[in-house]
Design an enzyme around this catalytic site. Sequence first.
Site, PDB file in Angstrom:
ATOM      1  N   HIS A  48       2.669 -26.478 -26.266  1.00  0.00           N
ATOM      2  CA  HIS A  48       2.811 -26.689 -24.811  1.00  0.00           C
ATOM      3  C   HIS A  48       3.413 -28.054 -24.529  1.00  0.00           C
ATOM      4  O   HIS A  48       2.679 -28.988 -24.207  1.00  0.00           O
ATOM      5  CB  HIS A  48       1.438 -26.577 -24.141  1.00  0.00           C
ATOM      6  CG  HIS A  48       1.476 -26.337 -22.673  1.00  0.00           C
ATOM      7  ND1 HIS A  48       1.480 -27.337 -21.745  1.00  0.00           N
ATOM      8  CD2 HIS A  48       1.503 -25.189 -21.969  1.00  0.00           C
ATOM      9  CE1 HIS A  48       1.484 -26.827 -20.524  1.00  0.00           C
ATOM     10  NE2 HIS A  48       1.496 -25.519 -20.638  1.00  0.00           N
ATOM     11  N   PHE A  49       4.598 -28.288 -24.592  1.00  0.00           N
ATOM     12  CA  PHE A  49       5.720 -27.456 -24.994  1.00  0.00           C
ATOM     13  C   PHE A  49       6.412 -28.152 -26.149  1.00  0.00           C
ATOM     14  O   PHE A  49       6.558 -29.381 -26.094  1.00  0.00           O
ATOM     15  CB  PHE A  49       6.696 -27.302 -23.831  1.00  0.00           C
ATOM     16  CG  PHE A  49       6.096 -26.637 -22.625  1.00  0.00           C
ATOM     17  CD1 PHE A  49       5.966 -25.260 -22.572  1.00  0.00           C
ATOM     18  CD2 PHE A  49       5.650 -27.393 -21.563  1.00  0.00           C
ATOM     19  CE1 PHE A  49       5.429 -24.641 -21.443  1.00  0.00           C
ATOM     20  CE2 PHE A  49       5.102 -26.775 -20.440  1.00  0.00           C
ATOM     21  CZ  PHE A  49       4.986 -25.407 -20.374  1.00  0.00           C
TER      22      PHE A  49
END
Length: 141
Positions: A48-49
């Site tokens: 993420h991410f």
Amino acid sequence: MLTVEDILAILPHRPPFLLVDRILEIEDGLRAVGLKNVTMNEPFFVGHFPGRPVMPGVLIVEALAQVGAVIILRQPEYVGKIVMFAGIDDFRFKRPVTPGDTLKLEVSLDKMRRRIGKGQAKATVDGTVVAEGGLMFAIVD
């Protein structure tokens, strides 16, 4: 002030889901201010991410809820109980939280009726609001 050891004695959460490193201020039954040091080592940053790590908003809310749970569980009648999330109201996320940020987690408990509590929560980084809204708690055995 409460250390992480004190927090571990109050909350059932354990790493990697313990999201509060310290409680800086506490007024029992009323309010508390906690701290979360956000590091690149957080497991959620893996996905993420990739290439642009951002702390998931739901985990910011969870960190605030854990501070709220500390407020409740320090009250003698609730020692040893578990505090669950019962709801969130009008939560807004103002800016991303990234590795290296220190989250200041401010929670006030506005109302407690039987085993349901309501409060207001605000997360800041360097004095800038990153998230805020209402929280609802339920106390279970």
